[in-house]
Design an enzyme around this catalytic site. Structure first.
Site, short mmCIF file in Angstrom:
data_model
loop_
_atom_site.label_atom_id
_atom_site.label_comp_id
_atom_site.label_asym_id
_atom_site.label_seq_id
_atom_site.Cartn_x
_atom_site.Cartn_y
_atom_site.Cartn_z
N GLY A 1 32.80 -17.77 60.47
CA GLY A 1 33.89 -18.73 60.39
C GLY A 1 33.68 -19.93 59.46
O GLY A 1 34.34 -20.95 59.63
N ASN B 1 34.57 -20.11 56.33
CA ASN B 1 35.83 -20.32 55.59
C ASN B 1 36.89 -20.95 56.49
O ASN B 1 37.66 -21.79 56.03
CB ASN B 1 36.33 -18.99 55.01
CG ASN B 1 35.65 -18.64 53.70
OD1 ASN B 1 35.89 -19.26 52.66
ND2 ASN B 1 34.74 -17.67 53.75
N ASN C 1 43.58 -12.81 51.52
CA ASN C 1 42.19 -12.56 51.94
C ASN C 1 41.25 -13.15 50.90
O ASN C 1 41.61 -13.28 49.74
CB ASN C 1 41.94 -11.04 52.04
CG ASN C 1 40.53 -10.72 52.47
OD1 ASN C 1 39.98 -11.34 53.38
ND2 ASN C 1 39.90 -9.74 51.82
N HIS D 1 37.43 -12.56 49.23
CA HIS D 1 36.36 -11.57 49.06
C HIS D 1 35.27 -12.23 48.21
O HIS D 1 35.58 -12.95 47.27
CB HIS D 1 36.93 -10.33 48.37
CG HIS D 1 35.97 -9.21 48.28
ND1 HIS D 1 35.62 -8.42 49.37
CD2 HIS D 1 35.23 -8.74 47.23
CE1 HIS D 1 34.74 -7.52 48.98
NE2 HIS D 1 34.48 -7.70 47.70
N GLU E 1 33.49 -20.09 47.69
CA GLU E 1 34.57 -19.52 48.51
C GLU E 1 35.34 -20.64 49.20
O GLU E 1 36.57 -20.65 49.23
CB GLU E 1 34.00 -18.59 49.59
CG GLU E 1 33.52 -17.27 49.08
CD GLU E 1 33.23 -16.30 50.21
OE1 GLU E 1 33.96 -16.29 51.22
OE2 GLU E 1 32.27 -15.54 50.08
#
Ligand code: GRF
Length: 199
Positions: A16, A18, A109, A111, A181
């Site tokens: 978690g 992100n 999403n 990646h 990210e």
């Protein structure tokens, strides 16, 4: 949705980090909106504690309990709480057509590598960075994309480059990529929430 900001549902299966970045992005007003709910398909996902700490409602939808009706119920629930955007953040399950249809072009999403070259079924965690290193490319980096019915497959929305060094290991690379990210996901959600990126 843009005037009052966006209602985000974050889907997780693990750590978690992100999710944490998105929550912070909302708090710091980089993202105009809020994480309204967190959905986890695992009871032991570390991100659940992060959500709870911030007072965000968490729903655990484990596979064995909900069988084929599970995603229909989840879809109905997300609509009932006015979710605008679903952000997958380390969610390790294919999103079925029922949810994609109801949230068309509203599921994204992240990646940890360039797509489509380093994505697909089974490409998660260290395997991704391992494959990147084996390929001898000079830059890797996270990618945010729209979600369709296949793993890591929909239209790419944005990507940040991360340089690969000669002495990199999968773990070293993962450590650098994850920081990018967090920036990229907040940046993309910021643009969506302010109408600068139209999905
Ligand atoms: C990230 O590397 C993301 O790109 C991938 O799964 C990982 C999730 O990490 N889809 P975290 O749970 O957000 O820390």
């Amino acid at each position: 949705m843009v005037n009052q900001g966006i209602n985000i549902a974050v889907f997780i299966s693990g750590r978690g980090s992100n999710l944490q970045a998105i929550i912070r992005g909302c708090r710091d007003k980089k993202i105009k909106g809020r994480v309204k709910v967190v959905i986890s398909n695992r009871r032991d996902a570390g991100g659940i504690e992060i959500a709870k700490k911030h007072g965000i409602a968490v729903f655990v939808y484990e596979k064995k309990k909900f069988s084929h009706k599970r995603y229909q119920q989840l879809t109905d629930f997300l609509k009932s709480v006015d979710i605008d955007i679903i952000a997958l953040a380390g969610y390790l399950e294919l999103i079925p057509p029922v949810l994609i249809r109801q949230f068309e072009n509203r599921i994204i999403n992240i990646h940890p590598a360039p797509l489509p070259d380093f994505g697909g079924k089974g490409m998660y965690g260290m395997k991704v960075h391992q494959k990147v290193l084996e390929s001898n490319i000079k830059y890797t980096g996270p990618t945010v994309h729209l979600v369709d019915g296949q793993y890591d497959h929909g239209k790419v929305l944005d990507h940040y480059p991360v340089e690969i060094f000669p002495d990199d290991t999968p773990q070293l690379l993962a450590n650098r990529v994850i920081l990018k990210e967090h920036q990229l996901y907040v940046d993309v959600l910021s643009k969506i929430s302010t109408g600068k990126m139209i999905l």
